[in-house]
Design a protein around this motif. Structure first.
Motif, PDB file in Angstrom:
ATOM      1  N   LEU A  93       0.983  -1.279  -0.140  1.00  0.00           N
ATOM      2  CA  LEU A  93      -0.031   0.397   0.073  1.00  0.00           C
ATOM      3  C   LEU A  93       0.737   1.269  -0.108  1.00  0.00           C
ATOM      4  N   PHE A  94       2.181   0.912   1.067  1.00  0.00           N
ATOM      5  CA  PHE A  94       2.924   2.571   0.706  1.00  0.00           C
ATOM      6  C   PHE A  94       3.314   2.751  -0.820  1.00  0.00           C
ATOM      7  N   TRP A  95       4.210   1.351  -1.391  1.00  0.00           N
ATOM      8  CA  TRP A  95       4.657   1.832  -2.056  1.00  0.00           C
ATOM      9  C   TRP A  95       4.217   1.975  -3.916  1.00  0.00           C
ATOM     10  N   ALA A  96       2.501   1.213  -3.846  1.00  0.00           N
ATOM     11  CA  ALA A  96       1.663   1.566  -4.640  1.00  0.00           C
ATOM     12  C   ALA A  96       0.908   3.007  -4.508  1.00  0.00           C
ATOM     13  N   LYS A  97      -0.059   2.983  -3.807  1.00  0.00           N
ATOM     14  CA  LYS A  97      -0.769   3.818  -3.084  1.00  0.00           C
ATOM     15  C   LYS A  97      -0.059   5.141  -2.482  1.00  0.00           C
ATOM     16  N   GLN A  98       0.936   4.862  -2.060  1.00  0.00           N
ATOM     17  CA  GLN A  98       1.620   6.452  -1.958  1.00  0.00           C
ATOM     18  C   GLN A  98       2.762   6.484  -2.789  1.00  0.00           C
ATOM     19  N   LEU A  99       3.439   5.938  -3.228  1.00  0.00           N
ATOM     20  CA  LEU A  99       4.502   6.633  -4.676  1.00  0.00           C
ATOM     21  C   LEU A  99       4.211   6.046  -5.461  1.00  0.00           C
ATOM     22  N   HIS A 100       3.304   5.156  -5.803  1.00  0.00           N
ATOM     23  CA  HIS A 100       3.055   5.030  -6.778  1.00  0.00           C
ATOM     24  C   HIS A 100       4.279   4.045  -7.652  1.00  0.00           C
ATOM     25  N   LEU A 101       4.444   3.488  -7.195  1.00  0.00           N
ATOM     26  CA  LEU A 101       6.268   2.671  -7.988  1.00  0.00           C
ATOM     27  C   LEU A 101       5.787   0.911  -8.242  1.00  0.00           C
ATOM     28  N   SER A 102       4.083   0.930  -7.764  1.00  0.00           N
ATOM     29  CA  SER A 102       4.591  -0.478  -8.519  1.00  0.00           C
ATOM     30  C   SER A 102       4.580  -0.643 -10.143  1.00  0.00           C
ATOM     31  N   GLY A 103       4.504  -2.011 -10.749  1.00  0.00           N
ATOM     32  CA  GLY A 103       4.949  -1.875 -11.582  1.00  0.00           C
ATOM     33  C   GLY A 103       6.855  -2.063 -12.224  1.00  0.00           C
ATOM     34  N   GLY A 104       7.395  -2.152 -11.139  1.00  0.00           N
ATOM     35  CA  GLY A 104       9.500  -1.994 -11.806  1.00  0.00           C
ATOM     36  C   GLY A 104       9.594  -2.983 -10.090  1.00  0.00           C
ATOM     37  N   LEU A 105      10.569  -3.002 -10.258  1.00  0.00           N
ATOM     38  CA  LEU A 105      11.656  -3.252  -9.108  1.00  0.00           C
ATOM     39  C   LEU A 105      11.858  -2.638  -8.244  1.00  0.00           C
ATOM     40  N   TRP A 106      11.812  -1.139  -8.153  1.00  0.00           N
ATOM     41  CA  TRP A 106      12.487   0.090  -7.081  1.00  0.00           C
ATOM     42  C   TRP A 106      12.083  -0.293  -5.307  1.00  0.00           C
ATOM     43  N   PRO A 107      10.404  -1.077  -5.989  1.00  0.00           N
ATOM     44  CA  PRO A 107       9.953  -1.145  -4.355  1.00  0.00           C
ATOM     45  C   PRO A 107      10.819  -2.439  -3.235  1.00  0.00           C
ATOM     46  N   LEU A 108      11.677  -2.987  -4.639  1.00  0.00           N
ATOM     47  CA  LEU A 108      12.172  -3.703  -4.085  1.00  0.00           C
ATOM     48  C   LEU A 108      13.703  -4.172  -3.325  1.00  0.00           C
ATOM     49  N   ILE A 109      14.730  -2.935  -4.133  1.00  0.00           N
ATOM     50  CA  ILE A 109      15.644  -2.493  -4.276  1.00  0.00           C
ATOM     51  C   ILE A 109      15.883  -1.256  -3.186  1.00  0.00           C
ATOM     52  N   ILE A 110      14.914  -0.315  -3.111  1.00  0.00           N
ATOM     53  CA  ILE A 110      15.012   0.725  -2.431  1.00  0.00           C
ATOM     54  C   ILE A 110      15.252   0.275  -0.614  1.00  0.00           C
ATOM     55  N   PRO A 111      14.105  -0.321  -0.266  1.00  0.00           N
ATOM     56  CA  PRO A 111      14.850  -1.058   0.952  1.00  0.00           C
ATOM     57  C   PRO A 111      15.690  -1.019   1.284  1.00  0.00           C
ATOM     58  N   MET A 112      16.635  -1.770   0.322  1.00  0.00           N
ATOM     59  CA  MET A 112      17.399  -2.491   0.821  1.00  0.00           C
ATOM     60  C   MET A 112      18.969  -1.895   0.617  1.00  0.00           C
ATOM     61  N   ALA A 113      18.483  -0.596   0.742  1.00  0.00           N
ATOM     62  CA  ALA A 113      19.148   0.914   0.815  1.00  0.00           C
ATOM     63  C   ALA A 113      19.776   1.353   2.107  1.00  0.00           C
ATOM     64  N   PHE A 114      18.634   0.506   3.576  1.00  0.00           N
ATOM     65  CA  PHE A 114      18.271   0.880   4.073  1.00  0.00           C
ATOM     66  C   PHE A 114      19.021  -0.616   5.371  1.00  0.00           C
ATOM     67  N   GLY A 115      19.636  -1.151   4.934  1.00  0.00           N
ATOM     68  CA  GLY A 115      20.127  -2.373   6.049  1.00  0.00           C
ATOM     69  C   GLY A 115      18.869  -3.375   5.565  1.00  0.00           C
ATOM     70  N   ASP A 116      19.861  -4.571   6.427  1.00  0.00           N
ATOM     71  CA  ASP A 116      19.056  -5.909   5.986  1.00  0.00           C
ATOM     72  C   ASP A 116      19.106  -6.263   7.159  1.00  0.00           C
ATOM     73  N   ALA A 117      18.372  -6.762   7.803  1.00  0.00           N
ATOM     74  CA  ALA A 117      18.132  -7.215   9.836  1.00  0.00           C
ATOM     75  C   ALA A 117      19.220  -8.626   9.799  1.00  0.00           C
ATOM     76  N   PHE A 118      19.220  -9.475   8.661  1.00  0.00           N
ATOM     77  CA  PHE A 118      20.174 -11.014   9.339  1.00  0.00           C
ATOM     78  C   PHE A 118      21.607 -10.444   8.160  1.00  0.00           C
ATOM     79  N   SER A 119      21.650  -9.113   7.135  1.00  0.00           N
ATOM     80  CA  SER A 119      23.362  -9.259   6.737  1.00  0.00           C
ATOM     81  C   SER A 119      23.569  -8.450   8.297  1.00  0.00           C
ATOM     82  N   ILE A 120      23.034  -6.892   9.608  1.00  0.00           N
ATOM     83  CA  ILE A 120      23.541  -6.740   9.851  1.00  0.00           C
ATOM     84  C   ILE A 120      24.528  -7.381  11.433  1.00  0.00           C
ATOM     85  N   PHE A 121      23.202  -8.780  11.922  1.00  0.00           N
ATOM     86  CA  PHE A 121      23.399  -9.495  12.493  1.00  0.00           C
ATOM     87  C   PHE A 121      24.993 -10.047  12.258  1.00  0.00           C
ATOM     88  N   LEU A 122      24.853 -10.692  10.889  1.00  0.00           N
ATOM     89  CA  LEU A 122      25.662 -11.406  10.516  1.00  0.00           C
ATOM     90  C   LEU A 122      27.062 -10.584  10.842  1.00  0.00           C
TER      91      LEU A 122
END
Length: 302
Positions: free
Chosen positions: A152-181
């Motif tokens: 709802l946030f990516w599609a309704k608020q930012l209108h970024l559905s239909g692409g891969l950017w909703p999957l790529i952009i969150p990776m710029a804010f870290g990943d819990a498993f990667s941080i822990f490892l």
């Protein structure tokens, strides 16, 4: 003893009989059976994982008619099946999108997770344990719980559905498993190295880049491979955000469409499967030393 001109001597002791060829073969057979008994579990596990790949490969070089039969060995080696798959409509687009998703996502994850892990491992500040508990809690949170609000946030608020950017952009804010490892590995680095760098006038960021990062290469490689494999094989994410746009499909999602279009051409489907798996297998083959070392050395300290 002497009799006339003749001297009698005691007979020489008989030489030990040489081992016969039958005894040597028996010894070799026993050594082979001992080796098989010791490594039988490893051999069974290797065959369990290897035989499916062999079956996929043999099917991929069969003709259309033979692939539908129960034959296990190709009567003719049709190497052109791989060229047909490579030239299939959309396959190069899926390949390009997957490289963008996996490559850029891995880079963003490593760059954003390493400073957080360094702070949790080497800094002393109020709320550090609370921040670590938050990271561990995010690891335990199933992604299906957050998929609806995130969509709802990516599609309704930012209108970024239909692409891969909703999957790529969150990776710029870290990943819990990667941080822990990474944090677990950085705990194994003696603090004297960090203190010596600061005494020489190196700041926190410079210490991270010049001292900590070179020593943490195995952990960084392990985290990068984990993230690359996840993004390369991700089916759920592209299905949620990119299913309505064929130009944004990845290999994992496009392979399902390819299989549906060629449901009677199992040879082409198997060839496409091998082309999708090949980069991951090759990457792991060349980076397995760093990957295994990084995974082994993490978790030494808690």
């Amino acid at each position: 003893m002497t009799l006339g001109s003749t001297t009698l001597r005691a007979p020489a002791p008989a030489a030990a009989p040489a081992p016969t060829s039958a005894a040597a073969r028996t010894a070799r057979r026993r050594a082979l059976l001992h080796w098989v008994a010791v490594h039988s579990l490893a051999i069974a596990a290797a065959l369990f994982f290897l035989l499916p790949f062999v079956f996929v490969f043999l099917t991929s070089v069969m003709t259309d008619r033979q692939a539908l039969t129960g034959d296990l060995w190709p009567t003719s080696w049709e190497w052109g099946n791989y060229l047909l798959v490579w030239r299939a409509p959309g396959f190069l687009t899926w390949w390009r999108n997957t490289l963008l998703y996996a490559g850029l996502g891995t880079l963003l994850t490593v760059v954003s997770s390493l400073p957080v892990a360094y702070a949790l491992a080497k800094f002393r500040f109020r709320g550090r344990n609370l921040a670590l508990m938050a990271v561990i809690s995010m690891m335990m949170l199933p992604p299906q719980v957050t998929v609806i609000p995130m969509y709802l946030f990516w599609a309704k608020q930012l209108h970024l559905s239909g692409g891969l950017w909703p999957l790529i952009i969150p990776m710029a804010f870290g990943d819990a498993f990667s941080i822990f490892l990474l944090r677990q590995f950085l705990l194994t680095i003696p603090k004297e190295y960090v203190e010596a760098a600061k005494l020489d006038g190196c700041g926190d960021f410079g210490t991270l880049l010049k001292v900590v990062l070179p020593m943490a290469r195995p952990a960084v490689a392990a985290v990068g491979l984990f993230q690359f494999f996840y993004a390369w094989n991700d089916y759920f994410g592209p299905q949620i955000y990119a299913s309505e746009n064929p130009g944004a499909w990845t290999l994992s999602y496009g392979l399902e469409s390819f299989k549906g279009a060629h449901h009677t051409n199992w040879n082409l489907t198997m060839a496409a499967t091998l082309l999708v798996m090949a980069p991951v297998i090759i990457l792991f083959f060349f980076a397995q030393k760093a990957f295994i070392e990084g995974v082994t050395l993490t978790g030494v300290k808690g």
